[in-house]
Enzyme design. Structure first.
Site, PDB file in Angstrom:
ATOM      1  N   ASN A  53       0.825  -1.194   0.000  1.00  0.00           N
ATOM      2  CA  ASN A  53       0.000   0.000   0.000  1.00  0.00           C
ATOM      3  C   ASN A  53       0.868   1.257   0.000  1.00  0.00           C
ATOM      4  OD1 ASN A  53      -2.650   1.581   0.703  1.00  0.00           O
ATOM      5  ND2 ASN A  53      -1.166   2.251   2.225  1.00  0.00           N
ATOM      6  N   GLU A  54       0.879   1.980  -1.120  1.00  0.00           N
ATOM      7  CA  GLU A  54       1.440   3.329  -1.265  1.00  0.00           C
ATOM      8  C   GLU A  54       2.958   3.422  -1.130  1.00  0.00           C
ATOM      9  OE1 GLU A  54      -0.780   6.015   1.274  1.00  0.00           O
ATOM     10  OE2 GLU A  54      -2.573   5.870   0.020  1.00  0.00           O
ATOM     11  N   ASP A  55       3.673   2.313  -1.160  1.00  0.00           N
ATOM     12  CA  ASP A  55       5.126   2.388  -1.010  1.00  0.00           C
ATOM     13  C   ASP A  55       5.791   3.049  -2.218  1.00  0.00           C
ATOM     14  OD1 ASP A  55       4.501   1.076   1.276  1.00  0.00           O
ATOM     15  OD2 ASP A  55       5.774  -0.667   0.931  1.00  0.00           O
ATOM     16  N   HIS A  93      -5.019   6.251  -5.817  1.00  0.00           N
ATOM     17  CA  HIS A  93      -5.625   6.655  -4.557  1.00  0.00           C
ATOM     18  C   HIS A  93      -5.930   8.144  -4.692  1.00  0.00           C
ATOM     19  CE1 HIS A  93      -3.676   3.186  -2.024  1.00  0.00           C
ATOM     20  NE2 HIS A  93      -4.412   2.752  -3.053  1.00  0.00           N
TER      21      HIS A  93
END
Length: 855
Positions: free
Chosen positions: A437-439, A505
């Site tokens: 997630n979002e790395d 996102h």
């Protein structure tokens, strides 16, 4: 027949006790042994003993931070029947140890919360007086030492940097919706298992093919462990849920794979909710010795479906689609993100996961994303998703940081991934694995992401975890399953914010540029896997976070501590002040933030679902709200709070995800007299009307379009005929707002005209299939007339009617709660609405709405 020496498993759940013990960081601990249950965690047991206050109340979170810096021991004694000790193998099974655990007799050592362990103990176990002692080192200090010894702090968003070096649920370090609760203890079951031979992993791959997706196949591979002197055989049977046998074989060699082709009609396909049924079957396996005695058995639940992610060029727009296709049907995924349902995972009682999934189904949702900062969830969650047709987007457990990558850690991560994929691959609901997630967003923000580097050699780069996401994890997923792998969420295109490729996102409402939610149509992407807006929970939940009633106002220390988002007061007030005139007492603040959240999120689903225009035009194929749930009583982006109390936003979203919906967009169009002037122009207020149909058949509908001028009570009506295309949105009508005057300067204010669209099935003109009321925004400029709301209660039904339009009716009742079928209701004259209220039992209903005099 069953062999009397068949494999036997029994839980070790008795006679446990625990204590804090001395460590190098805490050398003078006075041990205090107390009985406890297992599975459990230290916080849970200390609270039961009255040794710590409730961590969820007041400011008590900060009273229990010492727990994570201590060492703790859990121990028990147990006996084993003599007959079981005669078996060829005796193992201890640890399904989950949280997190840094050693045993005094070196039974096992673990540094990964997500791993299960099988430990042979045949040579050391005895009939009487076995001792098992599990020493859990401080997760804070162990993660800190790992950080110091393996390269030092790495960049991240959220919490302390040492979390990146720990294979422990990341949310326990604290997140922007959750407290710092770093749990310690045996968080899953522990067993003793004795056997001569046993079944191991069974891989089952099923597919549907053919033009009608009615040709099914099944492939199975078996593992057998233990004493293998002779060849064992398998009895394998495929049954319906009712127990009817579809296909069976009695003497299949255990060393051979199994492949079945099933005739058309022998089995039914599994479909996402709203697109078909969820046919589930049992696959029974018996392991038999040469005499035919059953020595081990297991049952796997299987389903037949074909699933993929389609990424192909689109008609008329740049980029590619990102659409989930199941059995040839392209699905608009309207759903939610999932975080762990509790800060203390062992306190999630049986049935609670199912209740969450049932809530999703009630809300017309068809996808759940299991977010990468929590855990690979309990079987109950995935089983319920299988049964309700909820597609699962499964992240691997990495979130919001640049994780390290070195051999010892990578080996643990590989084992973690293998166990996760093996456990989850049989669930038909699981249709995607995402690496993190979002790395990649974190790396991009620091300039550490080089998309031109495709060397595969990343461990010594500034973004070493690319090795995990681009080398390690895809190899595991591809080797052990047929499920689609996606490097990250979000990921795709020139960067992770590219709206034309992959998923995004979308946090430019709330975070980022803090756009008004009327701009959701401009903030679209191919698949929006996160977006959100905060709203207060139910007032009953607010009352749970303190017994000191003087603290129950929005700006109190306790209330502020129960909202973990940075800058939340500024952001909440930004969106409230832009749209509402609002009061500031707690009941009012609950109401206004809830209605704001409902309006904001409903607009996103309405506008993005409009972009799903049919095959080759899937410009937006999914929207997953952040988030469905909470891990404690708090203010967050959740649309249902910790106690499963749905917020009004839950119902607003449910209306936008019905099989048939109708939508309106209103725009002011300024037309200059010529290119030379700035003073002379006309402003036309126009609306666009469309409908959505998620069924697989075109449908003829009648749309009643009606207006009401709040200032003078005048209105107009018109009826439109339309055909809604299957599994797509359809544009119906566009034009000027009926009754709206053309303005020629900015001092002229538009008429306050409410526009309602009602969708009727021509075969049943008495039933409204879908409705939507479009109000002039912002509502702070409106003067609401007295609507003469009429509330008629009949048992568990509430009938609502009015003489003038009403915005945002929220219903409540004193005493025991009701299960409402709708909330945040917009009401229009002549359009009576019925709200079901399970448990109302004829009681008086309390209402609140915009302009009701309570502001």
């Amino acid at each position: 027949m069953t062999d009397p020496f068949a494999a036997v498993r029994s839980p070790l759940d008795q006679n446990w006790q625990f204590s804090q013990v001395s460590s190098q960081y805490w050398p003078d601990v006075k041990e205090s042994w107390n009985p406890c249950k297992v599975p459990t965690s230290v916080h849970v047991e200390l609270k039961k003993l009255g040794k710590i206050p409730d961590p969820f109340k007041d400011l008590n979170e900060w009273e229990v931070q010492w727990i994570q810096e201590g060492d703790w021991v859990f121990k028990t004694t147990f006996d084993v029947e003599e007959s079981r000790l005669k078996r060829k193998n005796v193992d201890l099974l640890f399904e989950g140890l949280d997190t840094y655990c050693t045993n005094g007799k070196s039974v096992t050592t673990t540094e990964n919360m997500f791993l299960s362990h099988r430990v042979p103990v045949k040579d050391t176990i005895k009939a009487k007086g076995n001792e098992l002692e599990l020493r859990f080192a401080s997760p804070w200090h162990e993660a800190r030492l790992a950080e110091e010894n393996n390269g030092g702090p790495m960049p991240l968003w959220m919490a302390a940097s040492n979390r990146l070096y720990s294979r422990k649920a990341q949310y326990g370090w604290g997140w922007d919706w959750g407290p710092i609760m770093m749990t310690v203890g045996p968080w899953k079951d522990i067993y003793v298992e004795s056997y001569d031979v046993r079944l191991g992993n069974v891989r089952i791959d099923t597919t549907l093919s053919g033009s009608q997706y009615d040709v099914a196949s099944l492939k199975a591979q078996f593992e057998v462990h233990g004493f293998m002197k002779d060849e064992f055989t398998l009895g394998v049977t495929l049954k319906t849920a009712e127990g009817d046998v579809i296909k069976t074989v009695t003497d299949h060699k255990s060393s051979s794979g199994l492949e079945w082709k099933l005739k058309s009609g022998e089995v039914e396909g599994w479909y996402p909710r709203g697109y078909g049924d969820q046919a589930l079957y049992s696959f029974d396996i018996e392991l038999k010795d040469q005499k035919g005695a059953v020595v081990d058995a297991l049952t796997k639940r299987v389903a037949f479906r074909s699933a993929k992610v389609v990424q192909e060029p689109l008609d008329g727009q740049d980029g590619t689609s990102f659409v989930f296709e199941v059995n040839g049907i392209r699905v608009f995924c309207g759903g939610s993100n999932w975080i762990p349902a509790d800060s203390f995972l062992t306190e999630i009682e049986p049935g609670r996961f199912r209740r969450w999934v049932e809530l999703l189904a009630r809300g017309n949702q068809n996808m759940l994303r299991v977010w990468g900062g929590g855990v690979y969830e309990a079987e109950e969650l995935y089983d319920a998703c299988d049964e309700y047709g909820i597609l699962v987007w499964q992240d691997f457990m990495f979130g919001c940081g640049l994780y390290p990558s070195y051999p010892q850690l990578n080996e643990s991560i590989k084992s973690e991934a293998e166990q996760a994929v093996i456990r989850l691959r049989d669930h038909p609901s699981v249709v995607i694995f995402a690496g993190n997630n979002e790395d990649y967003q974190v790396a991009e923000s620091l300039g550490f992401m080089d998309y031109n580097d495709n060397s595969g050699d990343y461990m010594n780069s500034k973004f070493p975890a690319r090795h995990i996401y681009e080398v390690l994890l895809p190899e595991v997923v591809d080797r052990l399953s047929t499920i689609f792998y996606h490097r990250s969420s979000p990921y795709g295109g020139k960067d992770t914010r590219d709206p034309t490729v992959g998923d995004i996102h979308q946090w430019n409402v709330w975070h980022g540029t803090q756009e008004p939610w009327t701009n959701w149509d401009k903030l679209a992407g191919r698949f929006i896997s996160e977006f959100g807006m905060q709203g207060y929970p139910n007032l009953r939940t607010v009352n749970e976070w303190s017994d000191d009633k003087s603290q129950l106002f929005p700006q109190s220390r306790v209330s502020v501590n129960h909202n973990k988002a940075d800058g939340f007061e500024r952001r909440l007030e930004l969106y409230l002040m832009e749209n509402f005139r609002h009061a500031f007492d707690m009941p009012s603040y609950v109401y206004y933030t809830q209605v704001m959240q409902a309006e904001c999120l409903a607009a996103a689903y309405r506008l993005w679902r409009r972009n799903f225009k049919g095959r080759g035009k899937e410009y937006t194929s999914g929207a997953l709200v952040w988030q469905i749930n909470d891990c404690w009583p708090c203010v967050s982006w959740a649309i249902a709070d910790y106690y499963l109390r749905p917020k009004p936003a839950f119902f607003a979203i449910a209306r936008e995800l019905k099989p048939y919906t109708v939508g309106i967009a209103r725009k002011d169009i300024k037309k200059m007299k010529d290119k030379k002037t700035s003073a002379f122009f006309e402003i036309h207020q126009e609306i666009q009307l469309w409908g959505c149909n998620s069924t697989l058949k075109d449908i003829d509908v009648i749309v009643q379009l009606e207006t009401f001028n709040l200032a003078n009570g005048k209105g107009e009506k018109q009826s439109l005929n339309a055909k809604l295309a299957s599994n797509a949105s359809t544009e119906i009508w566009a034009g000027q707002v009926p009754g709206q005057s053309i303005r020629t300067n900015d001092a002229q204010t538009p008429e306050p005209i409410v526009v309602q669209a009602r969708l009727y099935d021509p075969a049943n003109l008495d039933t409204v299939v879908s409705r939507y009321s479009n109000w002039p925004e912002p509502w702070k400029y409106l003067t609401f007339p007295n609507p003469n709301l009429k509330v008629k209660v009949n048992g568990d039904q509430v009938e609502l009617s009015c003489d003038k339009p009403i915005k945002g009716i929220v219903l409540d009742v004193e005493g025991d709660e009701c299960e409402w079928s709708d909330q945040a209701v917009d009401l229009f004259p002549g359009d009576t609405q019925i709200v079901e209220a399970k448990g109302l039992k004829g009681r008086e209903v309390i209402t609140r709405y915009l302009g009701d005099g309570t502001a």
